[in-house]
Design a protein around this motif. Structure first.
Motif, PDB file in Angstrom:
ATOM      1  N   SER A   1      14.547  34.535  16.745  1.00 62.50           N
ATOM      2  CA  SER A   1      13.749  35.154  15.688  1.00 62.50           C
ATOM      3  C   SER A   1      14.622  35.878  14.678  1.00 62.50           C
ATOM      4  O   SER A   1      14.354  35.850  13.467  1.00 62.50           O
ATOM      5  CB  SER A   1      12.730  36.116  16.310  1.00 62.50           C
ATOM      6  OG  SER A   1      11.873  36.663  15.332  1.00 62.50           O
ATOM      7  N   ILE A   2      15.670  36.527  15.160  1.00 61.56           N
ATOM      8  CA  ILE A   2      16.614  37.200  14.259  1.00 61.56           C
ATOM      9  C   ILE A   2      17.237  36.185  13.313  1.00 61.56           C
ATOM     10  O   ILE A   2      17.270  36.379  12.081  1.00 61.56           O
ATOM     11  CB  ILE A   2      17.697  37.933  15.061  1.00 61.56           C
ATOM     12  CG1 ILE A   2      17.122  39.180  15.742  1.00 61.56           C
ATOM     13  CG2 ILE A   2      18.881  38.323  14.169  1.00 61.56           C
ATOM     14  CD1 ILE A   2      18.041  39.795  16.782  1.00 61.56           C
ATOM     15  N   VAL A   3      17.750  35.101  13.876  1.00 62.86           N
ATOM     16  CA  VAL A   3      18.445  34.101  13.059  1.00 62.86           C
ATOM     17  C   VAL A   3      17.491  33.459  12.053  1.00 62.86           C
ATOM     18  O   VAL A   3      17.818  33.313  10.863  1.00 62.86           O
ATOM     19  CB  VAL A   3      19.091  33.032  13.959  1.00 62.86           C
ATOM     20  CG1 VAL A   3      19.657  31.894  13.113  1.00 62.86           C
ATOM     21  CG2 VAL A   3      20.198  33.653  14.806  1.00 62.86           C
ATOM     22  N   THR A   4      16.301  33.071  12.491  1.00 66.13           N
ATOM     23  CA  THR A   4      15.374  32.422  11.564  1.00 66.13           C
ATOM     24  C   THR A   4      14.916  33.380  10.473  1.00 66.13           C
ATOM     25  O   THR A   4      14.671  32.956   9.336  1.00 66.13           O
ATOM     26  CB  THR A   4      14.151  31.862  12.308  1.00 66.13           C
ATOM     27  OG1 THR A   4      13.488  32.906  13.024  1.00 66.13           O
ATOM     28  CG2 THR A   4      14.558  30.760  13.272  1.00 66.13           C
ATOM     29  N   SER A   5      14.803  34.663  10.785  1.00 63.68           N
ATOM     30  CA  SER A   5      14.367  35.622   9.766  1.00 63.68           C
ATOM     31  C   SER A   5      15.419  35.800   8.680  1.00 63.68           C
ATOM     32  O   SER A   5      15.094  36.120   7.539  1.00 63.68           O
ATOM     33  CB  SER A   5      14.052  36.979  10.405  1.00 63.68           C
ATOM     34  OG  SER A   5      15.221  37.678  10.789  1.00 63.68           O
ATOM     35  N   VAL A   6      16.684  35.561   9.019  1.00 66.87           N
ATOM     36  CA  VAL A   6      17.768  35.778   8.062  1.00 66.87           C
ATOM     37  C   VAL A   6      18.104  34.516   7.271  1.00 66.87           C
ATOM     38  O   VAL A   6      18.247  34.572   6.042  1.00 66.87           O
ATOM     39  CB  VAL A   6      19.034  36.304   8.786  1.00 66.87           C
ATOM     40  CG1 VAL A   6      20.228  36.361   7.832  1.00 66.87           C
ATOM     41  CG2 VAL A   6      18.767  37.682   9.390  1.00 66.87           C
ATOM     42  N   VAL A   7      18.214  33.366   7.951  1.00 65.35           N
ATOM     43  CA  VAL A   7      18.688  32.168   7.251  1.00 65.35           C
ATOM     44  C   VAL A   7      17.594  31.141   6.980  1.00 65.35           C
ATOM     45  O   VAL A   7      17.790  30.224   6.177  1.00 65.35           O
ATOM     46  CB  VAL A   7      19.855  31.483   8.011  1.00 65.35           C
ATOM     47  CG1 VAL A   7      21.005  32.446   8.201  1.00 65.35           C
ATOM     48  CG2 VAL A   7      19.397  30.917   9.337  1.00 65.35           C
ATOM     49  N   GLY A   8      16.434  31.238   7.635  1.00 65.87           N
ATOM     50  CA  GLY A   8      15.365  30.269   7.404  1.00 65.87           C
ATOM     51  C   GLY A   8      14.717  29.842   8.701  1.00 65.87           C
ATOM     52  O   GLY A   8      15.400  29.692   9.729  1.00 65.87           O
ATOM     53  N   ASP A   9      13.403  29.614   8.683  1.00 66.41           N
ATOM     54  CA  ASP A   9      12.671  29.398   9.928  1.00 66.41           C
ATOM     55  C   ASP A   9      12.335  27.941  10.222  1.00 66.41           C
ATOM     56  O   ASP A   9      11.525  27.656  11.109  1.00 66.41           O
ATOM     57  CB  ASP A   9      11.388  30.230   9.940  1.00 66.41           C
ATOM     58  CG  ASP A   9      10.415  29.840   8.833  1.00 66.41           C
ATOM     59  OD1 ASP A   9      10.716  28.898   8.074  1.00 66.41           O
ATOM     60  OD2 ASP A   9       9.354  30.490   8.737  1.00 66.41           O
ATOM     61  N   THR A  10      12.977  27.007   9.528  1.00 74.47           N
ATOM     62  CA  THR A  10      12.768  25.599   9.834  1.00 74.47           C
ATOM     63  C   THR A  10      13.827  25.150  10.824  1.00 74.47           C
ATOM     64  O   THR A  10      14.996  24.980  10.467  1.00 74.47           O
ATOM     65  CB  THR A  10      12.830  24.728   8.573  1.00 74.47           C
ATOM     66  OG1 THR A  10      11.849  25.178   7.630  1.00 74.47           O
ATOM     67  CG2 THR A  10      12.573  23.264   8.911  1.00 74.47           C
ATOM     68  N   ILE A  11      13.432  24.968  12.090  1.00 77.81           N
ATOM     69  CA  ILE A  11      14.355  24.575  13.150  1.00 77.81           C
ATOM     70  C   ILE A  11      14.345  23.049  13.236  1.00 77.81           C
ATOM     71  O   ILE A  11      13.323  22.440  13.541  1.00 77.81           O
ATOM     72  CB  ILE A  11      13.934  25.207  14.490  1.00 77.81           C
ATOM     73  CG1 ILE A  11      13.837  26.730  14.350  1.00 77.81           C
ATOM     74  CG2 ILE A  11      14.927  24.828  15.595  1.00 77.81           C
ATOM     75  CD1 ILE A  11      13.179  27.418  15.522  1.00 77.81           C
ATOM     76  N   LEU A  12      15.495  22.446  12.958  1.00 77.49           N
ATOM     77  CA  LEU A  12      15.564  20.988  12.870  1.00 77.49           C
ATOM     78  C   LEU A  12      15.844  20.322  14.204  1.00 77.49           C
ATOM     79  O   LEU A  12      15.226  19.309  14.537  1.00 77.49           O
ATOM     80  CB  LEU A  12      16.657  20.593  11.868  1.00 77.49           C
ATOM     81  CG  LEU A  12      16.478  21.080  10.435  1.00 77.49           C
ATOM     82  CD1 LEU A  12      17.704  20.720   9.599  1.00 77.49           C
ATOM     83  CD2 LEU A  12      15.221  20.486   9.821  1.00 77.49           C
ATOM     84  N   SER A  13      16.796  20.863  14.968  1.00 80.94           N
ATOM     85  CA  SER A  13      17.162  20.237  16.234  1.00 80.94           C
ATOM     86  C   SER A  13      17.776  21.286  17.151  1.00 80.94           C
ATOM     87  O   SER A  13      18.254  22.328  16.702  1.00 80.94           O
ATOM     88  CB  SER A  13      18.151  19.084  16.014  1.00 80.94           C
ATOM     89  OG  SER A  13      19.296  19.526  15.299  1.00 80.94           O
ATOM     90  N   VAL A  14      17.745  20.972  18.457  1.00 80.28           N
ATOM     91  CA  VAL A  14      18.233  21.931  19.450  1.00 80.28           C
ATOM     92  C   VAL A  14      18.704  21.187  20.693  1.00 80.28           C
ATOM     93  O   VAL A  14      18.186  20.111  21.030  1.00 80.28           O
ATOM     94  CB  VAL A  14      17.122  22.954  19.807  1.00 80.28           C
ATOM     95  CG1 VAL A  14      15.956  22.264  20.498  1.00 80.28           C
ATOM     96  CG2 VAL A  14      17.650  24.088  20.657  1.00 80.28           C
TER      97      VAL A  14
END
Length: 379
Positions: free
Chosen positions: A185-198
């Protein structure tokens, strides 16, 4: 909407009491609390001045008629309580993990959409002051285009912590359920919340833990570690969850032309040598946040190619609730946003069951252990 919003709490431990304080701080009225053990829930209600105490969730919904329910129990108890609350027409504030599987999390997200209730998912360390500062700096272009993020933490938890929900998958245990949602949540709030792959790897390097009676509060579980671990009468429970994980992800960012690479590395049982940290690297600079959830000092690497500790902007400092504890501050912040949203005020986007269901599905993917390529036969 007129009058104070009424809140019913599920859970009597550290989180339940913390949620109650957070909603009171947001101007809501805590009308009831529910727990498993009558003596415990009655004692907490009396101490906190909560008028209703009970052990039946359905009865509490019927008697208290809450506008909001706050789910502060271990993850294994979330699904049915949330489902009943949504069907009752309540807005929901839920601590992580949302549930114990992606399937049940999606079911609740879709039900909330259908019933048109608002939801808040407390992967809430995105609201620490330093993370809010980092978010502003990245949006302002301070590091150019973000290219990479590094999240490193080592908790060195005692292996002798009594066996409980944190050791069991069906109860919402595991480090992915209880650490990963915050950093993601920290990372998506800073750089963007579209998670492409994991992809990722998990490891249970604990194995077992002593079974001890009387542990009701997660925050005080260390106090119950047996003095004699070699006592032949001591019983042991088997862990079936991960205590360490390594996750790689790619995120699409509105501030970058190409996907951002992210490393999440967490060791629950191993000691740290250097400081835990979160770092955002860009084409023109970098931002370092001290601490496993980035709650410490923010340092900036810029054109002069040196690290500089930056002061916290006054408006960000003023936006963080004035309460003790990083966890408590973040609960207060998110509860405040949910209450404002329900009351019709304009608020910034906050994590909801959309993120909660997405994160739970991602945890399922990581735990599936389907990411290795066998190279043992290469010459």
């Amino acid at each position: 909407m007129s009058g104070r919003l009424k809140v019913l709490i599920s859970g009597t431990g550290f989180a339940g009491q913390g949620h109650a304080d957070a909603f009171r701080g947001a101007g809501a009225e805590v009308v009831g609390i529910v727990g498993r053990t009558p003596s415990v829930v009655e004692d907490v209600a009396r101490t906190m001045g909560i008028p209703y105490a009970g052990t039946s969730w359905q009865e509490a919904l019927d008697v208290c008629q809450p506008d909001i329910v706050s789910i502060a129990t271990p993850g294994g108890a979330h699904h049915e309580h949330i489902k009943l609350a949504i069907e009752h027409g309540c807005h929901v504030f839920c601590d992580k993990p949302m549930t114990t599987s992606g399937e049940t999390a999606v079911e609740l997200y879709e039900l909330a959409q259908e019933k048109n209730v608002k939801t808040a998912y407390a992967a809430s360390f995105r609201y620490t002051a330093s993370v809010l500062h980092a978010r502003r700096l990245v949006a302002q272009g301070a590091i150019g285009e973000p290219v990479e993020v590094e999240c490193i933490s080592h908790f060195n938890l005692q292996r002798e912590i009594p066996f409980g929900w944190s050791h069991r998958k069906d109860d919402g245990g595991g480090r992915l359920n209880n650490n990963f949602p915050h950093t993601l949540s920290i990372v998506t709030s800073v750089v963007g919340d579209t998670i492409l792959s994991v992809m990722g790897d998990v490891r249970d390097d604990l194995g077992k833990a002593p079974i001890v009676e009387g542990v009701h509060n997660f925050a005080t579980r260390r106090d119950f570690i047996p003095e004699d671990l070699d006592d032949p009468s001591l019983q042991w429970g088997e862990s079936d969850v991960e205590w360490s994980y390594t996750v790689l992800a790619k995120l699409q960012s509105p501030f970058a032309a190409r996907p951002v690479s992210v490393l999440f590395k967490h060791g629950g049982l191993v000691p740290r040598f250097h400081e835990d940290h979160i770092v955002f690297y860009g084409t023109e600079g970098a931002i370092y946040l001290k601490g496993h959830y980035g709650t410490g000092q923010l340092s900036f690497w810029g054109p002069d190619e040196t690290w500089e500790d930056l002061p916290l902007p006054e408006d960000i400092a003023a936006s963080v609730p004035d309460v003790t504890g990083d966890t408590e501050q973040c609960w207060h912040y998110l509860a405040r946003e949910l209450v404002k949203d329900i009351q019709g005020e304009t608020v910034e986007p906050y994590p909801t069951f959309r993120e909660g269901s997405q994160y739970q599905q991602i945890i399922d993917v990581i735990r599936s252990d389907a990411h290795w390529t066998d190279v043992s036969d290469l010459s």
